[in-house]
Design an enzyme around this catalytic site. Structure first.
Site, PDB file in Angstrom:
ATOM      1  N   ASN A  11       0.877  -1.170   0.000  1.00  0.00           N
ATOM      2  CA  ASN A  11       0.000   0.000   0.000  1.00  0.00           C
ATOM      3  C   ASN A  11       0.918   1.225   0.000  1.00  0.00           C
ATOM      4  O   ASN A  11       1.468   1.605   1.035  1.00  0.00           O
ATOM      5  CB  ASN A  11      -0.885  -0.027   1.252  1.00  0.00           C
ATOM      6  CG  ASN A  11      -1.843   1.144   1.316  1.00  0.00           C
ATOM      7  OD1 ASN A  11      -1.758   2.076   0.513  1.00  0.00           O
ATOM      8  ND2 ASN A  11      -2.743   1.113   2.277  1.00  0.00           N
ATOM      9  N   ARG A  95      -2.721  -1.984  -3.364  1.00  0.00           N
ATOM     10  CA  ARG A  95      -3.928  -1.197  -3.150  1.00  0.00           C
ATOM     11  C   ARG A  95      -3.885   0.006  -4.088  1.00  0.00           C
ATOM     12  O   ARG A  95      -2.890   0.742  -4.118  1.00  0.00           O
ATOM     13  CB  ARG A  95      -3.966  -0.697  -1.714  1.00  0.00           C
ATOM     14  CG  ARG A  95      -5.149   0.206  -1.495  1.00  0.00           C
ATOM     15  CD  ARG A  95      -5.110   0.833  -0.133  1.00  0.00           C
ATOM     16  NE  ARG A  95      -6.325   1.604   0.055  1.00  0.00           N
ATOM     17  CZ  ARG A  95      -6.383   2.736   0.730  1.00  0.00           C
ATOM     18  NH1 ARG A  95      -5.303   3.238   1.278  1.00  0.00           N
ATOM     19  NH2 ARG A  95      -7.523   3.356   0.866  1.00  0.00           N
ATOM     20  N   HIS A 184     -13.307   2.427   0.376  1.00  0.00           N
ATOM     21  CA  HIS A 184     -13.246   1.363   1.393  1.00  0.00           C
ATOM     22  C   HIS A 184     -13.862   0.062   0.874  1.00  0.00           C
ATOM     23  O   HIS A 184     -14.267  -0.794   1.662  1.00  0.00           O
ATOM     24  CB  HIS A 184     -14.035   1.743   2.677  1.00  0.00           C
ATOM     25  CG  HIS A 184     -13.399   2.799   3.524  1.00  0.00           C
ATOM     26  ND1 HIS A 184     -14.159   3.679   4.277  1.00  0.00           N
ATOM     27  CD2 HIS A 184     -12.113   3.097   3.775  1.00  0.00           C
ATOM     28  CE1 HIS A 184     -13.359   4.496   4.937  1.00  0.00           C
ATOM     29  NE2 HIS A 184     -12.114   4.162   4.650  1.00  0.00           N
ATOM     30  N   ARG A 245     -12.845  14.888   8.650  1.00  0.00           N
ATOM     31  CA  ARG A 245     -13.640  15.251   7.464  1.00  0.00           C
ATOM     32  C   ARG A 245     -15.093  15.482   7.859  1.00  0.00           C
ATOM     33  O   ARG A 245     -15.632  14.770   8.715  1.00  0.00           O
ATOM     34  CB  ARG A 245     -13.589  14.119   6.428  1.00  0.00           C
ATOM     35  CG  ARG A 245     -12.246  13.987   5.757  1.00  0.00           C
ATOM     36  CD  ARG A 245     -12.209  12.776   4.838  1.00  0.00           C
ATOM     37  NE  ARG A 245     -11.141  11.885   5.230  1.00  0.00           N
ATOM     38  CZ  ARG A 245     -10.998  10.643   4.801  1.00  0.00           C
ATOM     39  NH1 ARG A 245     -11.863  10.123   3.952  1.00  0.00           N
ATOM     40  NH2 ARG A 245     -10.001   9.902   5.212  1.00  0.00           N
ATOM     41  N   GLU A 390      -7.981  -5.601   5.148  1.00  0.00           N
ATOM     42  CA  GLU A 390      -7.900  -5.215   3.735  1.00  0.00           C
ATOM     43  C   GLU A 390      -6.699  -5.859   3.047  1.00  0.00           C
ATOM     44  O   GLU A 390      -6.765  -6.211   1.872  1.00  0.00           O
ATOM     45  CB  GLU A 390      -7.829  -3.683   3.624  1.00  0.00           C
ATOM     46  CG  GLU A 390      -9.161  -3.020   3.924  1.00  0.00           C
ATOM     47  CD  GLU A 390      -9.038  -1.557   4.289  1.00  0.00           C
ATOM     48  OE1 GLU A 390      -8.743  -1.275   5.479  1.00  0.00           O
ATOM     49  OE2 GLU A 390      -9.222  -0.704   3.425  1.00  0.00           O
TER      50      GLU A 390
END
Ligand code: ADP
Length: 405
Positions: A11, A95, A184, A245, A390
């Protein structure tokens, strides 16, 4: 190719590179780690082996190539490594954040695929270029090893236009690709599959609402294994209240701020980095644990931030329950979903009207990476905690694609 046994998962960010080495028999994590502050002052390598052996040391890393070479050295080091030789690495999974409309599934990397990832960069300028940088570095360091790209957006490709279109003139979708993509996806897919095996039911028979609650947070309606709606949008800014956020906001707020003289970059910074739990609580942290501690100590703004977080989440669960025409389970994952007993209590308590009754004893017991039911045994609509992974999902996708290639 036979199913690869040793799969490396990468990643790659702009200044960090995470890696995990898997042995696919038994889906065992052999080693993982992080190169951070790449290209900045004082870069560090964090390394952890399957048996818990850990190290953290300064390193010299200017770019992705240096980082991959450093990871290689570690993986074959006689004292702490997990491979006899580098040629044991049979496949590399990467990823990639944005696959736009081009990629509805993971894919083996070719020159054409790299071109398409590059072309999606305008939709994810902070993520796709370094993701591609990681792929190209692996091509140089491991010229014989196939690379697979696994996209955060791919799982949401099944959303119908009624979910993914914005109610603006259609030509903006056609001309600029302005639509909801969702993110996601790797995590939502992983926990949906894991919840089906946990419940002992085929995924194709289940309607699930998966809540990925980390620093970034999103929720997805999964209808018999397919994403039919999700809360993040064209970018990961939309939807739930997150660490820093804002999530959903009236777009006219942006126009108002523009007319008050703020620049696009300033508004971007405000909504992505200074909002959410951090902005509302004013405690200088968007971390849920810090906010819970401040609320516990009587800080009213932190209490407000947490109420906003749970209120937004509950309203999405209600919306997705109706979109799915009822649901079998709501699934909690991510750092907050997997660990935060008080947040789960607040959310699940609100779901009693849908027949999901909190079992507080179970809620308190299912933490620290455990999977489990946190609703009462007779609840028809269940609440499940399911740790995400993940990296493992990327390794599985990589092995799947290369086994049939
Ligand atoms: P990321 O999105 O960066 O991968 P994580 O999934 O690790 O993040 O989630 C980070 C969030 O999880 C933080 O808000 C952190 O406070 C929260 N978290 C982790 N452990 C707990 C806990 N025991 N209680 C409450 N929140 C927790």
């Amino acid at each position: 190719m036979n199913r690869p046994e040793h799969v490396l998962v990468i990643n790659a960010g702009s200044s960090s590179l995470k890696f995990t080495m898997f042995r696919m028999t038994g889906e065992e994590m052999r080693a993982k780690g992080l190169v951070e502050r790449m290209g900045l002052s004082a870069p560090m390598l964090h390394y952890e082996r399957f048996d818990g052996l850990k190290s953290c040391a300064p390193c010299k890393v200017a770019n992705h190539d240096d980082a991959i070479r450093l990871v290689c050295e570690k993986l074959v080091a006689p004292d702490v490594g997990v491979l006899r030789r580098l040629s044991d690495v049979q496949a590399i999974g990467h990823r990639v954040v944005h696959g736009a409309e081009k990629f509805h599934d993971s894919t083996i990397v070719t020159e054409e695929v790299k071109g398409s990832i590059r072309a999606c960069a305008s939709l994810a300028p902070l993520h796709n270029p370094p993701n591609l940088g990681g792929i190209e570095a692996c091509e140089r360091v491991f010229p014989q090893v196939p690379n697979v790209a696994v996209f955060d957006t791919a799982f949401h490709h099944s959303m119908p236009p009624s979910s993914f279109l914005y109610a603006i003139p259609y030509e903006y979708y056609e001309r600029y690709g302005i639509r909801k993509y969702g993110f996601h996806g790797t995590s939502h897919k992983f926990v949906a599959e894991a919840t089906a095996s946990f419940l002992g039911r085929p995924l194709e028979s289940l309607r699930l609402i998966t809540c990925h609650l980390g620093n970034g947070a999103s929720i997805t309606a999964v209808d018999r294994g397919k994403s039919v709606d999700t809360s993040m949008g064209m970018t990961p800014l939309n939807g739930l209240v997150m660490g820093t956020r804002c999530g959903d906001i009236d777009p006219a707020v942006v126009l108002y701020l523009v007319r008050r003289g703020m620049s696009a970059n300033e508004i971007d910074d405000l909504l992505n980095k200074k909002s959410g739990l951090l902005g509302v609580s004013g405690i200088g942290s968007g971390d849920m644990r810090d906010n819970l501690a401040a609320a516990e100590a009587g800080n009213d703004q932190a209490k407000r931030a947490i109420w906003m977080f749970t209120h937004r989440l509950v309203s999405y669960i209600g919306a997705y329950y109706t979109i799915l025409g009822g649901a079998d389970a709501v699934v909690f994952t991510g750092g907050i979903g997997e660990n935060s007993v008080p947040i789960r209590r607040r959310v699940v308590s609100k779901l009693a009207c849908l027949g999901c009754i909190l079992d507080e004893e179970r809620n308190q017991a299912v933490v620290n990476g455990r999977a489990g039911l946190i609703s009462t045994a007779d609840s028809a609509f269940r609440a499940v905690v399911m740790p995400t992974n993940e990296e493992l999902m990327i390794a599985r996708e990589t092995a799947r694609l290369l086994s049939v290639a």
